[in-house]
Design a protein around this motif. Structure first.
Motif, mmCIF file in Angstrom:
data_model
loop_
_atom_site.group_PDB
_atom_site.id
_atom_site.type_symbol
_atom_site.label_atom_id
_atom_site.label_comp_id
_atom_site.label_asym_id
_atom_site.label_seq_id
_atom_site.Cartn_x
_atom_site.Cartn_y
_atom_site.Cartn_z
ATOM 1 N N LYS A 21 63.586 88.307 -6.808
ATOM 2 C CA LYS A 21 62.386 87.490 -7.039
ATOM 3 C C LYS A 21 62.270 87.116 -8.522
ATOM 4 C CE LYS A 21 59.684 86.306 -4.525
ATOM 5 N NZ LYS A 21 59.479 84.996 -3.832
ATOM 6 N N GLU A 39 64.587 84.353 -9.043
ATOM 7 C CA GLU A 39 64.047 83.126 -8.446
ATOM 8 C C GLU A 39 63.095 82.443 -9.431
ATOM 9 O OE1 GLU A 39 60.639 82.389 -5.205
ATOM 10 O OE2 GLU A 39 62.379 83.484 -4.412
ATOM 11 N N TRP A 40 62.252 83.213 -10.080
ATOM 12 C CA TRP A 40 61.341 82.646 -11.076
ATOM 13 C C TRP A 40 62.111 82.147 -12.297
ATOM 14 C CZ3 TRP A 40 55.849 82.241 -11.583
ATOM 15 C CH2 TRP A 40 55.145 82.504 -10.406
ATOM 16 N N ALA A 93 51.142 78.762 -11.315
ATOM 17 C CA ALA A 93 52.348 79.576 -11.544
ATOM 18 C C ALA A 93 52.313 80.150 -12.950
ATOM 19 C CB ALA A 93 53.606 78.742 -11.329
ATOM 20 N N HIS A 134 50.395 85.075 -11.209
ATOM 21 C CA HIS A 134 51.057 84.694 -9.957
ATOM 22 C C HIS A 134 52.405 85.414 -9.835
ATOM 23 C CE1 HIS A 134 48.309 81.252 -10.678
ATOM 24 N NE2 HIS A 134 48.154 81.311 -9.371
ATOM 25 N N PHE A 135 53.114 85.499 -10.950
ATOM 26 C CA PHE A 135 54.415 86.191 -10.996
ATOM 27 C C PHE A 135 54.265 87.654 -10.589
ATOM 28 C CE2 PHE A 135 57.456 88.558 -13.801
ATOM 29 C CZ PHE A 135 58.645 88.119 -13.247
ATOM 30 N N GLU A 173 53.433 88.261 -6.859
ATOM 31 C CA GLU A 173 54.577 88.225 -5.936
ATOM 32 C C GLU A 173 55.406 89.503 -6.035
ATOM 33 O OE1 GLU A 173 56.859 84.622 -5.871
ATOM 34 O OE2 GLU A 173 55.069 83.381 -5.611
ATOM 35 N N GLU A 186 53.621 92.281 -4.137
ATOM 36 C CA GLU A 186 53.846 92.172 -2.688
ATOM 37 C C GLU A 186 55.200 92.754 -2.299
ATOM 38 O OE1 GLU A 186 51.398 88.428 -0.958
ATOM 39 O OE2 GLU A 186 53.109 87.898 -2.207
ATOM 40 N N ILE A 187 56.219 92.483 -3.101
ATOM 41 C CA ILE A 187 57.560 92.981 -2.794
ATOM 42 C C ILE A 187 57.602 94.503 -2.784
ATOM 43 C CG2 ILE A 187 59.912 93.169 -3.748
ATOM 44 C CD1 ILE A 187 59.658 90.155 -4.367
ATOM 45 N N ARG A 193 45.661 86.742 -2.272
ATOM 46 C CA ARG A 193 46.290 85.482 -2.675
ATOM 47 C C ARG A 193 45.250 84.419 -3.043
ATOM 48 N NH1 ARG A 193 51.083 83.685 -2.597
ATOM 49 N NH2 ARG A 193 52.772 85.166 -2.428
#
Length: 170
Positions: free
Chosen positions: A111, A114-115, A128, A132-133, A136, A139-140, A147
């Motif tokens: 992730k 990905e960012w 973003a 927000h980073f 995420e 959540e992982i 959200r």
């Protein structure tokens, strides 16, 4: 008889100070930084040892604008995943930590990449940003997040909200 020998050898190793294998794990800590040399910011640190390879892990990741200017108030600008120096981390507030296994760590790093690889301009104060980073990433690692939080521009408040949503964080 075998069991007795095994117990004896374990006791002997303990008495001689021999190290038994340690359980490997990576700790992910979520930080907020209020004001100072950078605007309010949220980021994570990862520290520990991967169980499968024995590789040591010690890094940190946050997402921010490449250039902090009034342009971030007007729309999207170039963004990047940033690592911070130890003194910056020391001046920040660790809000909570979780321990993850190798598979979760791999998903976390995927992730982050990905960012890192997002099409530019990738930073948006409203859609973003650093919060927000870390949302995420939270959540992982299995944390519940809102959200639709009202705290996407308030890193500390957002992380305290995540803590409240996950009573196991204490």
């Amino acid at each position: 008889m075998f069991r007795l020998r095994l117990m004896f050898l374990t006791l002997l190793a303990f008495c001689l100070g021999a190290a038994l294998p340690a359980e490997a794990a990576v700790t992910v800590s979520f930080y907020s930084h209020d004001f100072g040399d950078r605007f309010p910011h949220a980021f994570i640190t990862v520290k520990g040892t991967l169980d499968g390879s024995g590789q040591a892990v010690d890094n940190n990741f946050g997402f921010t604008a490449k250039n902090v200017s009034p342009a971030i108030l007007l729309g999207s600008v170039k963004g990047y995943v940033q690592t911070s120096k130890d003194d910056y981390i020391a001046k920040s507030d660790r809000q909570f930590s979780v321990t993850v296994d190798d598979a979760t760590y791999a998903r976390l790093i995927a992730k982050v990449r990905e960012w890192q690889d997002r099409k530019q301009p990738s930073y948006s104060l409203n859609k973003a940003n650093c919060v927000h980073f870390v949302m995420e990433l939270a959540e992982i690692v299995g944390l519940k997040v809102d959200r639709k939080s009202k705290f996407f521009k308030k890193p500390k408040s957002f992380l305290l909200e995540v803590k409240a949503l996950n009573p196991s964080l204490g």
